[in-house]
Design an enzyme around this catalytic site. Sequence first.
Site, PDB file in Angstrom:
ATOM      1  N   MET A 255       0.766  -1.448  -0.541  1.00  0.00           N
ATOM      2  CA  MET A 255      -0.359   0.244   0.038  1.00  0.00           C
ATOM      3  C   MET A 255       0.849   1.175  -0.313  1.00  0.00           C
ATOM      4  O   MET A 255       0.524   2.038   0.398  1.00  0.00           O
ATOM      5  CB  MET A 255      -1.366   0.243   1.520  1.00  0.00           C
ATOM      6  CG  MET A 255      -1.910  -1.303   1.425  1.00  0.00           C
ATOM      7  SD  MET A 255      -2.892  -1.399   2.961  1.00  0.00           S
ATOM      8  CE  MET A 255      -1.380  -1.928   3.935  1.00  0.00           C
TER       9      MET A 255
ATOM     10  N   THR B 295       1.877   1.702   6.482  1.00  0.00           N
ATOM     11  CA  THR B 295       1.612   3.267   5.431  1.00  0.00           C
ATOM     12  C   THR B 295       1.071   3.248   6.547  1.00  0.00           C
ATOM     13  O   THR B 295       0.489   3.319   7.880  1.00  0.00           O
ATOM     14  CB  THR B 295       0.014   2.709   4.619  1.00  0.00           C
ATOM     15  OG1 THR B 295      -0.571   3.515   3.968  1.00  0.00           O
ATOM     16  CG2 THR B 295      -0.870   1.203   5.045  1.00  0.00           C
ATOM     17  N   ASN B 296       1.011   5.016   6.011  1.00  0.00           N
ATOM     18  CA  ASN B 296       0.539   5.682   7.469  1.00  0.00           C
ATOM     19  C   ASN B 296      -1.479   5.522   7.064  1.00  0.00           C
ATOM     20  O   ASN B 296      -2.014   5.057   8.280  1.00  0.00           O
ATOM     21  CB  ASN B 296       0.718   7.382   7.039  1.00  0.00           C
ATOM     22  CG  ASN B 296       2.066   7.138   7.466  1.00  0.00           C
ATOM     23  OD1 ASN B 296       2.257   7.703   8.280  1.00  0.00           O
ATOM     24  ND2 ASN B 296       2.754   7.269   6.295  1.00  0.00           N
ATOM     25  N   THR B 297      -1.839   5.950   6.203  1.00  0.00           N
ATOM     26  CA  THR B 297      -3.415   6.298   6.103  1.00  0.00           C
ATOM     27  C   THR B 297      -3.874   4.503   7.255  1.00  0.00           C
ATOM     28  O   THR B 297      -5.502   4.869   7.195  1.00  0.00           O
ATOM     29  CB  THR B 297      -4.327   6.221   4.370  1.00  0.00           C
ATOM     30  OG1 THR B 297      -3.290   7.523   4.556  1.00  0.00           O
ATOM     31  CG2 THR B 297      -5.717   6.017   4.768  1.00  0.00           C
TER      32      THR B 297
ATOM     33  N   CYS C  24       2.900   9.984   4.897  1.00  0.00           N
ATOM     34  CA  CYS C  24       2.837   9.001   3.718  1.00  0.00           C
ATOM     35  C   CYS C  24       3.643   8.345   3.190  1.00  0.00           C
ATOM     36  O   CYS C  24       4.596   8.951   2.589  1.00  0.00           O
ATOM     37  CB  CYS C  24       2.176   9.834   1.984  1.00  0.00           C
ATOM     38  SG  CYS C  24       1.340   8.202   0.616  1.00  0.00           S
ATOM     39  N   THR C  25       3.765   6.926   3.081  1.00  0.00           N
ATOM     40  CA  THR C  25       5.232   6.336   3.164  1.00  0.00           C
ATOM     41  C   THR C  25       5.610   6.471   1.338  1.00  0.00           C
ATOM     42  O   THR C  25       7.023   6.044   1.078  1.00  0.00           O
ATOM     43  CB  THR C  25       4.825   5.030   3.515  1.00  0.00           C
ATOM     44  OG1 THR C  25       3.659   3.945   2.838  1.00  0.00           O
ATOM     45  CG2 THR C  25       4.365   4.510   4.775  1.00  0.00           C
ATOM     46  N   GLU C  26       5.356   6.987   0.436  1.00  0.00           N
ATOM     47  CA  GLU C  26       5.239   7.769  -0.928  1.00  0.00           C
ATOM     48  C   GLU C  26       6.094   8.962  -0.901  1.00  0.00           C
ATOM     49  O   GLU C  26       6.938   9.267  -1.925  1.00  0.00           O
ATOM     50  CB  GLU C  26       4.646   7.419  -1.543  1.00  0.00           C
ATOM     51  CG  GLU C  26       4.206   5.930  -2.042  1.00  0.00           C
ATOM     52  CD  GLU C  26       3.149   5.432  -1.395  1.00  0.00           C
ATOM     53  OE1 GLU C  26       3.161   4.298  -1.463  1.00  0.00           O
ATOM     54  OE2 GLU C  26       2.449   6.156  -0.859  1.00  0.00           O
TER      55      GLU C  26
END
Length: 230
Positions: free
Chosen positions: A10, A83-85, A196-198
Amino acid sequence: MKTAGLIGGMSWHSTVSYYKILNEVIQKQLGGLHSAQCLLYSVDFEEIEENMTRGDWEKCAEILAGAAMRLEKAGADFIVICTNTMHKVAPQIEPEISIPILHIADATANELKKHNIGKAALLGTKYCMTQPFYTSRLKKNGVEVLLPTKEEIEYIHAVIFDELCLGILSAASKKEFLRIIDALAQRGAGGVILGCTEISSLVKQTDTAIPLFDTTSIHATAAALFALGK
């Protein structure tokens, strides 16, 4: 060494970073040929994103709880949601397992405290920035949160899903992210949480003077240290 149970995919781009950092920290801590003991359950992000867009968080929780249960059954000692969300559904996952979830917001708040930063800006998906599951966790840990404008929140969210989750790195998007970061610094942010991990694939510390807190690196490092009992 405890075995980390990673729920990834994710997106898979940031999950690669989790695996890399986890192993790098373990090797640095233990030396030699040591590497991390971990298990990975990678979900189909298309299914997750569709449910998020519909607001069907219960279905997201069901998918991730299933992943967590499989990881525990396979021998994981703790869970890392990569993932954060999706930490939004951590409260629904926790009753389904008997092992702890290492929460990304707690790890991030601890890192901010180490740098004596009590007020930080948050960039992430619109869910992370506008819903209390993430911001309230930071506030509970003593971190005051600054957010971008409504228009900037929508822009950041769109770049995450339309570009970064697909591995697209745009110079124009990077320029706008840095403009937003500068504006938040002028409003009093002592640091910026890349929630956000991206995002860390687009914006680097070398791009700005304000301290950036990369939640991917923070969370993966915390997982490695937790596995070693540190």
